[in-house]
Design a protein around this motif. Structure first.
Motif, PDB file in Angstrom:
ATOM      1  N   VAL A  61       0.848  -1.183   0.000  1.00 32.49           N
ATOM      2  CA  VAL A  61       0.000   0.000   0.000  1.00 32.49           C
ATOM      3  C   VAL A  61       0.890   1.242   0.000  1.00 32.49           C
ATOM      4  CG1 VAL A  61      -1.727   1.316   1.272  1.00 32.49           C
ATOM      5  CG2 VAL A  61      -1.855  -1.173   1.215  1.00 32.49           C
ATOM      6  N   GLU A  62       0.566   2.213  -0.857  1.00 33.55           N
ATOM      7  CA  GLU A  62       1.295   3.471  -0.888  1.00 33.55           C
ATOM      8  C   GLU A  62       0.564   4.502  -0.039  1.00 33.55           C
ATOM      9  OE1 GLU A  62       3.550   4.486  -4.813  1.00 33.55           O
ATOM     10  OE2 GLU A  62       1.592   3.697  -5.361  1.00 33.55           O
ATOM     11  N   MET A  63       1.288   5.125   0.856  1.00 36.75           N
ATOM     12  CA  MET A  63       0.709   6.175   1.682  1.00 36.75           C
ATOM     13  C   MET A  63       0.936   7.518   1.004  1.00 36.75           C
ATOM     14  SD  MET A  63      -0.514   4.355   4.045  1.00 36.75           S
ATOM     15  CE  MET A  63      -1.066   5.656   5.145  1.00 36.75           C
ATOM     16  N   LEU A  64      -0.097   8.321   0.898  1.00 37.51           N
ATOM     17  CA  LEU A  64       0.022   9.642   0.292  1.00 37.51           C
ATOM     18  C   LEU A  64       0.830  10.556   1.198  1.00 37.51           C
ATOM     19  CD1 LEU A  64      -3.633  10.213  -0.974  1.00 37.51           C
ATOM     20  CD2 LEU A  64      -1.676   9.399  -2.267  1.00 37.51           C
ATOM     21  N   VAL A  65       1.692  11.354   0.586  1.00 39.76           N
ATOM     22  CA  VAL A  65       2.440  12.339   1.363  1.00 39.76           C
ATOM     23  C   VAL A  65       1.579  13.573   1.537  1.00 39.76           C
ATOM     24  CG1 VAL A  65       4.647  11.482   0.536  1.00 39.76           C
ATOM     25  CG2 VAL A  65       3.522  13.331  -0.706  1.00 39.76           C
ATOM     26  N   ALA A  66       2.020  14.480   2.390  1.00 39.52           N
ATOM     27  CA  ALA A  66       1.202  15.635   2.756  1.00 39.52           C
ATOM     28  C   ALA A  66       0.869  16.522   1.564  1.00 39.52           C
ATOM     29  CB  ALA A  66       1.916  16.446   3.835  1.00 39.52           C
ATOM     30  N   THR A  67       1.747  16.528   0.550  1.00 36.69           N
ATOM     31  CA  THR A  67       1.530  17.422  -0.598  1.00 36.69           C
ATOM     32  C   THR A  67       0.611  16.809  -1.654  1.00 36.69           C
ATOM     33  OG1 THR A  67       3.538  16.541  -1.628  1.00 36.69           O
ATOM     34  CG2 THR A  67       3.755  18.544  -0.305  1.00 36.69           C
ATOM     35  N   GLN A  68       0.211  15.548  -1.473  1.00 40.63           N
ATOM     36  CA  GLN A  68      -0.609  14.873  -2.456  1.00 40.63           C
ATOM     37  C   GLN A  68      -2.088  14.993  -2.129  1.00 40.63           C
ATOM     38  OE1 GLN A  68       1.266  10.942  -2.265  1.00 40.63           O
ATOM     39  NE2 GLN A  68       1.717  11.131  -4.427  1.00 40.63           N
ATOM     40  N   LYS A  69      -2.901  14.941  -3.181  1.00 41.78           N
ATOM     41  CA  LYS A  69      -4.343  14.887  -3.030  1.00 41.78           C
ATOM     42  C   LYS A  69      -4.794  13.437  -3.240  1.00 41.78           C
ATOM     43  CE  LYS A  69      -4.860  19.590  -4.837  1.00 41.78           C
ATOM     44  NZ  LYS A  69      -5.485  20.443  -5.891  1.00 41.78           N
ATOM     45  N   ASN A  70      -6.068  13.190  -3.079  1.00 44.88           N
ATOM     46  CA  ASN A  70      -6.574  11.831  -3.251  1.00 44.88           C
ATOM     47  C   ASN A  70      -6.412  11.335  -4.684  1.00 44.88           C
ATOM     48  OD1 ASN A  70      -7.340  11.597  -0.573  1.00 44.88           O
ATOM     49  ND2 ASN A  70      -9.348  12.515  -0.950  1.00 44.88           N
ATOM     50  N   ASP A  71      -6.665  12.205  -5.651  1.00 40.22           N
ATOM     51  CA  ASP A  71      -6.636  11.818  -7.059  1.00 40.22           C
ATOM     52  C   ASP A  71      -5.346  12.312  -7.697  1.00 40.22           C
ATOM     53  OD1 ASP A  71      -8.759  12.440  -9.955  1.00 40.22           O
ATOM     54  OD2 ASP A  71      -7.192  10.976  -9.571  1.00 40.22           O
ATOM     55  N   THR A  72      -4.279  11.563  -7.513  1.00 40.53           N
ATOM     56  CA  THR A  72      -2.971  12.016  -7.985  1.00 40.53           C
ATOM     57  C   THR A  72      -2.522  11.336  -9.267  1.00 40.53           C
ATOM     58  OG1 THR A  72      -1.921  10.364  -6.552  1.00 40.53           O
ATOM     59  CG2 THR A  72      -2.184  12.583  -5.658  1.00 40.53           C
ATOM     60  N   GLY A  73      -3.267  10.353  -9.755  1.00 42.41           N
ATOM     61  CA  GLY A  73      -2.841   9.678 -10.968  1.00 42.41           C
ATOM     62  C   GLY A  73      -1.663   8.750 -10.726  1.00 42.41           C
ATOM     63  N   LEU A  74      -0.668   8.845 -11.576  1.00 46.36           N
ATOM     64  CA  LEU A  74       0.483   7.956 -11.528  1.00 46.36           C
ATOM     65  C   LEU A  74       1.235   8.082 -10.202  1.00 46.36           C
ATOM     66  CD1 LEU A  74       1.991   5.933 -13.374  1.00 46.36           C
ATOM     67  CD2 LEU A  74       3.485   7.825 -14.033  1.00 46.36           C
ATOM     68  N   THR A  75       1.661   6.943  -9.668  1.00 43.58           N
ATOM     69  CA  THR A  75       2.467   6.897  -8.448  1.00 43.58           C
ATOM     70  C   THR A  75       3.670   6.001  -8.711  1.00 43.58           C
ATOM     71  OG1 THR A  75       1.396   4.920  -7.539  1.00 43.58           O
ATOM     72  CG2 THR A  75       0.364   7.075  -7.040  1.00 43.58           C
ATOM     73  N   PRO A  76       4.705   6.046  -7.857  1.00 43.13           N
ATOM     74  CA  PRO A  76       5.845   5.141  -8.042  1.00 43.13           C
ATOM     75  C   PRO A  76       5.426   3.673  -8.075  1.00 43.13           C
ATOM     76  CG  PRO A  76       6.430   6.875  -6.507  1.00 43.13           C
ATOM     77  CD  PRO A  76       4.964   7.031  -6.784  1.00 43.13           C
ATOM     78  N   GLY A  77       4.492   3.306  -7.198  1.00 43.20           N
ATOM     79  CA  GLY A  77       4.040   1.920  -7.166  1.00 43.20           C
ATOM     80  C   GLY A  77       3.350   1.498  -8.446  1.00 43.20           C
ATOM     81  N   LEU A  78       2.539   2.377  -9.006  1.00 45.50           N
ATOM     82  CA  LEU A  78       1.832   2.052 -10.246  1.00 45.50           C
ATOM     83  C   LEU A  78       2.780   2.047 -11.444  1.00 45.50           C
ATOM     84  CD1 LEU A  78      -1.481   4.052  -9.731  1.00 45.50           C
ATOM     85  CD2 LEU A  78      -1.144   1.574  -9.578  1.00 45.50           C
ATOM     86  N   LEU A  79       3.771   2.944 -11.443  1.00 49.07           N
ATOM     87  CA  LEU A  79       4.754   2.932 -12.523  1.00 49.07           C
ATOM     88  C   LEU A  79       5.572   1.646 -12.482  1.00 49.07           C
ATOM     89  CD1 LEU A  79       6.059   4.353 -14.898  1.00 49.07           C
ATOM     90  CD2 LEU A  79       7.569   5.560 -13.296  1.00 49.07           C
ATOM     91  N   LYS A  80       5.857   1.166 -11.289  1.00 49.58           N
ATOM     92  CA  LYS A  80       6.585  -0.099 -11.157  1.00 49.58           C
ATOM     93  C   LYS A  80       5.741  -1.261 -11.682  1.00 49.58           C
ATOM     94  CE  LYS A  80       9.504  -2.653  -7.945  1.00 49.58           C
ATOM     95  NZ  LYS A  80      10.165  -2.623  -6.623  1.00 49.58           N
ATOM     96  N   VAL A  81       4.434  -1.226 -11.434  1.00 48.04           N
ATOM     97  CA  VAL A  81       3.538  -2.254 -11.962  1.00 48.04           C
ATOM     98  C   VAL A  81       3.556  -2.238 -13.487  1.00 48.04           C
ATOM     99  CG1 VAL A  81       1.137  -2.984 -12.184  1.00 48.04           C
ATOM    100  CG2 VAL A  81       2.016  -2.290  -9.951  1.00 48.04           C
ATOM    101  N   LEU A  82       3.446  -1.046 -14.070  1.00 45.70           N
ATOM    102  CA  LEU A  82       3.487  -0.923 -15.530  1.00 45.70           C
ATOM    103  C   LEU A  82       4.799  -1.457 -16.090  1.00 45.70           C
ATOM    104  CD1 LEU A  82       1.903   2.615 -16.049  1.00 45.70           C
ATOM    105  CD2 LEU A  82       0.958   0.439 -16.850  1.00 45.70           C
ATOM    106  N   HIS A  83       5.892  -1.172 -15.386  1.00 46.33           N
ATOM    107  CA  HIS A  83       7.197  -1.648 -15.860  1.00 46.33           C
ATOM    108  C   HIS A  83       7.249  -3.175 -15.866  1.00 46.33           C
ATOM    109  CE1 HIS A  83      11.447  -1.463 -16.743  1.00 46.33           C
ATOM    110  NE2 HIS A  83      11.681  -2.316 -15.753  1.00 46.33           N
ATOM    111  N   LYS A  84       6.717  -3.795 -14.834  1.00 47.97           N
ATOM    112  CA  LYS A  84       6.700  -5.254 -14.786  1.00 47.97           C
ATOM    113  C   LYS A  84       5.843  -5.833 -15.912  1.00 47.97           C
ATOM    114  CE  LYS A  84       7.517  -5.863  -9.829  1.00 47.97           C
ATOM    115  NZ  LYS A  84       6.942  -6.360  -8.542  1.00 47.97           N
ATOM    116  N   GLN A  85       4.774  -5.134 -16.249  1.00 45.71           N
ATOM    117  CA  GLN A  85       3.857  -5.635 -17.265  1.00 45.71           C
ATOM    118  C   GLN A  85       4.361  -5.425 -18.691  1.00 45.71           C
ATOM    119  OE1 GLN A  85       0.266  -3.452 -15.979  1.00 45.71           O
ATOM    120  NE2 GLN A  85      -0.642  -5.425 -15.451  1.00 45.71           N
ATOM    121  N   LEU A  86       5.128  -4.360 -18.914  1.00 44.46           N
ATOM    122  CA  LEU A  86       5.441  -3.961 -20.288  1.00 44.46           C
ATOM    123  C   LEU A  86       6.922  -3.979 -20.654  1.00 44.46           C
ATOM    124  CD1 LEU A  86       2.966  -0.934 -20.480  1.00 44.46           C
ATOM    125  CD2 LEU A  86       2.664  -3.188 -21.522  1.00 44.46           C
TER     126      LEU A  86
END
Length: 216
Positions: A61-86
């Motif tokens: 689970v990725e915890m949002l940092v103080a500067t992030q909003k709920n709807d932030t789009g791409l995150t490091p965790g999701l980019l890592k998932v994309l990298h594994k897939q593609l």
């Protein structure tokens, strides 16, 4: 004539023996990934599972940092998932990228913004798109390269975050070439010095190996 009610007992209902474990793993994956659209993500999850492909699942689970909003789009965790897939393909089709992106419930507007920066007539060069993803997450080339190392490294979390020099050089050269504030020739000079610096480390580059001052 009305159809009579049919009574079922446990012996009449066949439950595949592997189903409980499949649902258990699915539930854990959903909790770790926290998809914004559980139905869309579930479609991507079971589609990948049926094809033996990497699943659209975060490692934690990725915890949002103080500067992030709920709807932030791409995150490091999701980019890592994309990298594994593609990443197994040097070039991926636009359609495949769009499908994987959508199944992670990422905003299509963000994908279109990234694609404006890259030539994808004959497909999308994955590592260039990956570099742009790191840049979108971090902004500066220093932070982007640190992010790339942390995502690509096989080192334990919190470790040196080492990646091969050739991979580092490719990503850095690409991002530096797009950064108008970096003078021509400076990237080549920096990479040449870095290569000598990591020669005794089997040409593996870790976050601690490059100086922020030299990359700025």
């Amino acid at each position: 004539m009305p159809v009579p009610d049919v009574m079922f007992c446990a012996q009449q209902i066949h439950v595949p023996p592997e189903l409980p474990n499949i649902m258990k793993q699915f539930t854990k994956a959903a909790i770790r990934t926290q998809p914004r659209d559980i139905l869309q993500w579930s479609y991507g999850y079971f589609s990948a599972l049926s094809k033996g492909e990497p699943l659209p699942v975060k490692e934690r689970v990725e915890m949002l940092v103080a500067t992030q909003k709920n709807d932030t789009g791409l995150t490091p965790g999701l980019l890592k998932v994309l990298h594994k897939q593609l990443s197994k393909k040097e070039t991926v089709s636009l359609e495949e990228l769009q499908i994987k992106w959508k199944n992670l419930c990422l905003p299509m507007e963000q994908l279109r913004s990234l694609l404006q920066l890259i030539d994808f007539v004959d497909g999308v060069e994955w590592m260039k798109f990956f570099a742009l993803g790191c840049s979108a997450l971090c902004g500066s080339i220093v932070s982007s390269m640190k992010q790339a190392c942390e995502i690509l490294s096989d080192d334990p979390e919190g470790g040196a975050a080492r990646i091969p020099y050739d991979t580092f050089a490719f990503l850095y050269s690409y991002l530096a070439g797009m950064d108008k504030e970096i003078p021509e020739g400076e990237a080549e000079s920096f990479l040449s010095a870095l290569k000598e610096q990591v020669a005794h480390k089997n040409y593996m580059v870790g976050v601690a190996d490059f100086s922020v001052n030299r990359m700025d």
